[in-house]
Structures are given as structure tokens and as C-alpha cells.
Motif scaffolding. Structure first.
Motif, PDB file in Angstrom:
ATOM      1  N   GLY A 190       0.587  -0.847  -0.180  1.00 26.17           N
ATOM      2  CA  GLY A 190      -0.055  -0.043  -0.087  1.00 26.17           C
ATOM      3  C   GLY A 190       0.462   1.783   0.098  1.00 26.17           C
ATOM      4  O   GLY A 190       0.011   2.022  -0.754  1.00 26.17           O
ATOM      5  N   ASP A 191       1.950   1.339   0.480  1.00 29.46           N
ATOM      6  CA  ASP A 191       3.005   1.906   0.715  1.00 29.46           C
ATOM      7  C   ASP A 191       3.236   2.606  -0.702  1.00 29.46           C
ATOM      8  O   ASP A 191       3.811   3.621  -1.315  1.00 29.46           O
ATOM      9  N   ASN A 194       1.036   3.952  -3.286  1.00 30.33           N
ATOM     10  CA  ASN A 194       0.206   5.581  -2.621  1.00 30.33           C
ATOM     11  C   ASN A 194       2.155   6.407  -2.899  1.00 30.33           C
ATOM     12  O   ASN A 194       1.113   7.501  -3.724  1.00 30.33           O
ATOM     13  N   LEU A 195       3.181   5.976  -3.152  1.00 32.42           N
ATOM     14  CA  LEU A 195       4.045   6.493  -3.597  1.00 32.42           C
ATOM     15  C   LEU A 195       4.253   7.119  -5.260  1.00 32.42           C
ATOM     16  O   LEU A 195       4.827   7.902  -5.636  1.00 32.42           O
ATOM     17  N   HIS A 197       2.036   6.013  -7.003  1.00 29.95           N
ATOM     18  CA  HIS A 197       0.633   6.080  -8.164  1.00 29.95           C
ATOM     19  C   HIS A 197       0.262   5.125  -8.973  1.00 29.95           C
ATOM     20  O   HIS A 197      -0.255   5.355 -10.146  1.00 29.95           O
ATOM     21  N   LYS A 212      -7.025  -2.494  -4.504  1.00 27.58           N
ATOM     22  CA  LYS A 212      -8.036  -1.701  -3.433  1.00 27.58           C
ATOM     23  C   LYS A 212      -6.967  -2.170  -1.803  1.00 27.58           C
ATOM     24  O   LYS A 212      -6.708  -1.285  -1.121  1.00 27.58           O
ATOM     25  N   LEU A 215      -4.460  -1.862  -0.321  1.00 27.76           N
ATOM     26  CA  LEU A 215      -3.758   0.006  -0.085  1.00 27.76           C
ATOM     27  C   LEU A 215      -4.966  -0.341   1.829  1.00 27.76           C
ATOM     28  O   LEU A 215      -4.783  -0.218   2.755  1.00 27.76           O
ATOM     29  N   ARG A 218      -3.332  -1.639   4.105  1.00 27.39           N
ATOM     30  CA  ARG A 218      -2.463  -0.941   5.137  1.00 27.39           C
ATOM     31  C   ARG A 218      -3.293  -0.010   5.543  1.00 27.39           C
ATOM     32  O   ARG A 218      -2.416   0.511   7.643  1.00 27.39           O
ATOM     33  N   HIS A 219      -3.982   0.856   5.669  1.00 30.23           N
ATOM     34  CA  HIS A 219      -5.076   1.440   6.541  1.00 30.23           C
ATOM     35  C   HIS A 219      -6.105   1.289   6.833  1.00 30.23           C
ATOM     36  O   HIS A 219      -6.214   2.106   7.840  1.00 30.23           O
TER      37      HIS A 219
END
Length: 553
Positions: A190-191, A194-195, A197, A212, A215, A218-219
Motif C-alpha cells: 500500500g505504501d 501511494n507513493l 500511483h 485496493k 491499500l 495497510r490503512h
């Protein structure tokens, strides 16, 4: 008299690792030779365990030298450096050095404001390509970002983002997520997403749901749900949700092996999931889904747990299969490591066969071959003021694996271990390479010239497997050491110019012990198929090229 004729006039041949003619001294004070930058970088790259002290070079100094060479050549010769880093991660099988090299390659070119060279046939910029090229496993995009951000901050340049995105599209799938997206990683899937894209690959629409889920894991780990149609991730989530008291029964019940496999539960995950010991039943349930390297590294655990002989035979058959050995791309010394760390005889024959398959491209040399294997303190970890090498197999044992294999295949070998003195090792025809390796010992000091003087007897070729950091050879000498003021005896002076000498460099230090690159004097590096093939090539009077160029040829 050898039947292999080295007395005729040999054609002038060249090899890629070249000395410049500039003089220096080895770390032990002998006459040394400096190499050009490409040669120095290649030898360092194929031997560099990043962040690890060696006998003569602290980790920081060694890593700085590597970074400086990569950065220089990334600007001066980007196509060559790209090919080196790509080969290093694939056929060279050096993970960390290739990732660090690619990051420094891009940073150097951005700092120099160099044009982003477009390479054919990819028709993409070299900065983006080199990042994608070195990322070959699904945890490596995260490792690359961890290195970049620790060195240069979280402002990630566009070529780096694009190269990582290309790798993410190629590498991310459900099994990779279960194996590598763990709390132990500094950068989770996920990191990374995010970084950089990253978007799903056009041919992999299912990656949208996977991304998805990565992500969400991770969150929002407590509420993250796998994609509805992903059977693997759904089965895994269901298995993880089982109460601890019910888990061991799943391992032993009918269909347990299939259920673990369908859920993508790795042996590492199984150990934590059970919340208890990995007994024979647990190992036997997960062994069918274990990869080759995992099997090799757990032989001792199998024995300690009491895995049945029937299952052990299945493991041994997998280990000894030629296609499995080739696919694993493991260095030959890894099979020696498994043999050394395992006290059970039931693995010995399989490991002998696996080692033989991994050394299939070690040449069968005609004529008489002198093979000198360095067993001095600098080839072992933990001597003097050096920090023990992180590798479980020191350079001395890696050298012994290659020296023993070469001797076992040579028509008429003289196998010698040396330091300040030397010993001949008997090579029985058709004997075990693993048993041959066991005969090597440790010898104080490093004196290559003395070993050559004692054992060279009109051989057709000489192979020296060493870190090259020899002491000076002196003639004459007395019982108290060399006579002051007497001329130094060099390796190159002790062997006729018509006889090929192959200096197999194991450590990548800057000073070399012998001229190299032309005539019959050649330095080689890297325990790979490409390196093994160069001796008969040069013996036959054909020029040798860099490994990636040799493969194309």
C-alpha cells in the motif's frame, strides 16, 4: 608431457577486465595493478554484499567506492552501466547491489542533468528502464523506495515512479501479496502504491481489486476485504480467521495440505498461524507448496522435526532435479552450505547431484591444469580487526567450491590450497565434490608467488582463486625472511607468457595482483555460468566479452 599443446603460437586474445598499466600495491604490500573503472566496478559489483565489512575494507568505504563508480559511469557510459545492473540482478543474482546501483544511476544522471537516453527496442528512457530492470521480486519495489527515501527524501522523481510502476504491474499478484506484504517490511504494498500511483496493467484488470485490497490492508486492516472473485485471498482470510484452538487440526485432517496450498499459506506464515511448534505434521503439510530455496534452507529443520523418510525422499528428488536447480539460479556454494549445516546423510546424495547440476557449465579442461585456492585469513570472516561477513559462506569456501569443481572436471589437475605455505589436495577420479571441499583447511598469510614457484611444473594453464591481496614474493630468501634489497618476484614472471593464467577475483578489491586483459593474462569474476564459460573460450584463442555481450554473441 601434456597432450594439450600450449607451445604453439597462440593468437592474441582479449578479455574485458583490464588493467591500465598504472602501478599500485596490494593491501599486503606486493606489486599491484590498477584497473579501468568499468573493470573495477564489475569485480566489485559481483562480490559486494552491501553494508558488510570485508577483511581489508570497511563496509562504508566499500559501499562509497561502489556508489562513486556507478555514478561516474552512469553519466559517462550509461548503456554499459544499464546492461551491467540488469545482468547483475538477473543472471548475476545480486539483489541489493543492483538495487543500490540503479538508484544511484538515476540520481547521478538527474544531478548531471544528462539527457534521458532512449534505449531500443524498449523506446523508453534509460532512467525508467534501469529501475524496472533491477526489480525482479515483489518486495523489491518497497526495498528500492526505502533506499531512495532514506538517501534522498520522499520527493521521488518521475523516472523512478514510472520504473517502479512498471515493476508493480509486472510483479504484484495475490500470492506475492501474501508472501511479501508483511509488517516486517518498511514499505508495504500500500505504501508503494501511494507513493508511485501505479495503475493496473491493461492486460490485468483484476489488479484494480488487488491494489485496493493492498491499500485497505495497510490503512484499515481490521475491515479490509479481499476482492470477491479472488479465491486465493478469500481462502487465506478465512483460514486466518479460524480460532487458534482449531488450527492444528486443519493441518492434519484429510485435505489439509490442499487447503493450506489453496490459501497461499507459506511456511513462514504457517509457523506464526499455528501459534505453536512446527512439528513433523506441520512441515509435511506445507512442504508440497514450498519453493526450492525454502526447501534447501530448511533441511535441518525437517530432520529436527522428524519428517518421514517418504517425504524426505520427495524433497531430495526435487532438490536433485536438473530443471529445478536451473530455475532456482542459486550459487553453487549454497548447496555446500546446506550440506555443511545438515547432519543427516539422507540429503547428501541429492545435494551432490544438485551441486553438480549447478556447476554444469564449469569447463572440462584438457591437458594439465594448476588450480591454486586461497585459504588465507582474508578469505575468512572474523580474522584480525575485520567484522565477520554477514554471509554464512565465507569467500574461502566459495573459492573451494569452484576450485574443487574445476579440479573434478579437469583432465589432469593439480589442486593446491595456499596461504603463506601450501598443500596439494588429492583429486580422486569420479569422487564427490562435497567430500573434496571438506579437505580444505585454513592457512595463515597470503603468498601467491611462493605457491606458484612450488607447484608450477610446465602446466598448460593456471587458475588462481583468490582475493589477490598477496604479499611480495622474494628470491632468494633465508630462514629469517627475505633478503633486504632483493628484487620482488611477481606472479607474471614465474609463468611463461605462452601459458594462460586466469586470476579468479573473489573480493573486488581495487588493487590487482597481475596485469589483465590481453595476451594470456586474464582476471575473471563472479561465480556464474557466464564466468565459467570464459576459460575454454580464451583457451581456444577467442576474445571474451562482458557476460551480457557474450550471451548475445
Amino acid at each position: 608431457m601434456s597432450r594439450f599443446n600450449t607451445r604453439t603460437t597462440r593468437p592474441a586474445v582479449s578479455s574485458p577486465i583490464r588493467t591500465t598499466g598504472a602501478a599500485t600495491r596490494t593491501y599486503e604490500g606486493a606489486a599491484g595493478h590498477l584497473r579501468d573503472e568499468r573493470s573495477e566496478l564489475f569485480l566489485l559489483a559481483v562480490s559486494n554484499t552491501v553494508g558488510t565489512d570485508t577483511f581489508y575494507e570497511k563496509a562504508g568505504d566499500r559501499d562509497d567506492r561502489y556508489v562513486q563508480l556507478v555514478r561516474q559511469l552512469a553519466v559517462e557510459d550509461p548503456a554499459w552501466t544499464y546492461n551491467l545492473l540488469h545482468w547483475l540482478r538477473t543472471d548475476g543474482n545480486m539483489r541489493t547491489a543492483s538495487l543500490v546501483g540503479a538508484a544511484e544511476f538515476v540520481k547521478a544522471r538527474l544531478d548531471a542533468k544528462a539527457d534521458d537516453l532512449v534505449l531500443r527496442p524498449a523506446q523508453q528512457g534509460v532512467n525508467r528502464l534501469v529501475v524496472d530492470a533491477v526489480l525482479q521480486r515483489a518486495d523489491e519495489p518497497g526495498e528500492f523506495l526505502a533506499y531512495w527515501t532514506s538517501r534522498y527524501g520522499r520527493n521521488v522523481p518521475k523516472p523512478v515512479k514510472r520504473g517502479i510502476s512498471d515493476a508493480v504491474q509486472r510483479l504484484y499478484n495475490g500470492r506475492a501479496l501474501l508472501k511479501y506484504d508483511t509488517d516486517s517490511k518498511g514499505y508495504r504494498f500500500g505504501d508503494v502504491l501511494n507513493l508511485v500511483h501505479a495503475t493496473p496493467h491493461a492486460d490485468k484488470p483484476w489488479q484494480g481489486g488487488l491494489f485496493k485490497y493492498a491499500l485497505d490492508r495497510r490503512h484499515n486492516p481490521d475491515t479490509a476485504l479481499p476482492p470477491d472473485r479472488d479465491r486465493l485471498l478469500t481462502a487465506n482470510r478465512e483460514l486466518l480467521a479460524l480460532p487458534i484452538a482449531e488450527r492444528r487440526a486443519v493441518v492434519t485432517e484429510p485435505g489439509g495440505i490442499e487447503r493450506l496450498s489453496a490459501a497461499g499459506l507459506t511456511w513462514e506464515a504457517l509457523a506464526g498461524w499455528l501459534q505453536g511448534p512446527m512439528d513433523a505434521a506441520a512441515w509435511q503439510a506445507v512442504i508440497p507448496s514450498m519453493g526450492y530455496t525454502a526447501l534447501l534452507r530448511n533441511l535441518r529443520n525437517f530432520d529436527q522435526a522428524g519428517v518421514s523418510d517418504e517425504v524426505a525422499e520427495q524433497v531430495a528428488a526435487t532438490l536433485a532435479a536438473p530443471e529445478a536447480v536451473a530455475k532456482s539460479r542459486l550459487f553453487p556454494f549454497r548447496f555446500w552450505a546446506a550440506y555443511k549445516h545438515t547432519h543427516s546423510l539422507r540429503w547428501g546424495h541429492a545435494l551432490e547431484k544438485a551441486l553438480a547440476h549447478s556447476l554444469a557449465n564449469v569447463p572440462s579442461l584438457p591437458g594439465r591444469t594448476l588450480i591454486l585456492v586461497d585459504r588465507s585469513p582474508s578469505m575468512f570472516p572474523g580474522y584480525g580487526f575485520s567484522t565477520p561477513n554477514k554471509s554464512d559462506i565465507p569467500l574461502a569456501e566459495q573459492a573451494a567450491v569452484f576450485g574443487a569443481a574445476l579440479a573434478a572436471r579437469a583432465a589432469d589437475p593439480t589442486l593446491v590450497e595456499f596461504g603463506m605455505h601450501s598443500n596439494c589436495i588429492d583429486v580422486p577420479r569420479g569422487g564427490s565434490v562435497l567430500r573434496l571441499i571438506e579437505q580444505f583447511g585454513r592457512i595463515d598469510g597470503t603468498d601467491i608467488p611462493s605457491a606458484v614457484k612450488e607447484h608450477y611444473r610446465d602446466h598448460d594453464r593456471v587458475v588462481i582463486v583468490t582475493d589477490e591481496q598477496t604479499r611480495p614474493g622474494w628470491l632468494p630468501s633465508n630462514c629469517h625472511g627475505h633478503w633486504g634489497g632483493m628484487p620482488e618476484t611477481r606472479i607474471d614472471d614465474l609463468i611463461p607468457a605462452r601459458v594462460p593464467v586466469y586470476m579468479w577475483n573473489m573480493a573486488g578489491y581495487k588493487p590487482g595482483a597481475m596485469p589483465s586483459g590481453s595476451g594470456n593474462r586474464h582476471t575473471l569474476g563472479g561465480l556464474t555460468d557466464a564466468a565459467f564459460s570464459l576459460i575454454p573460450l580464451l583457451d581456444a584463442g577467442r576474445d571474451a566479452k562482458w557476460p551480457w555481450e557474450q550471451q548475445r554473441g
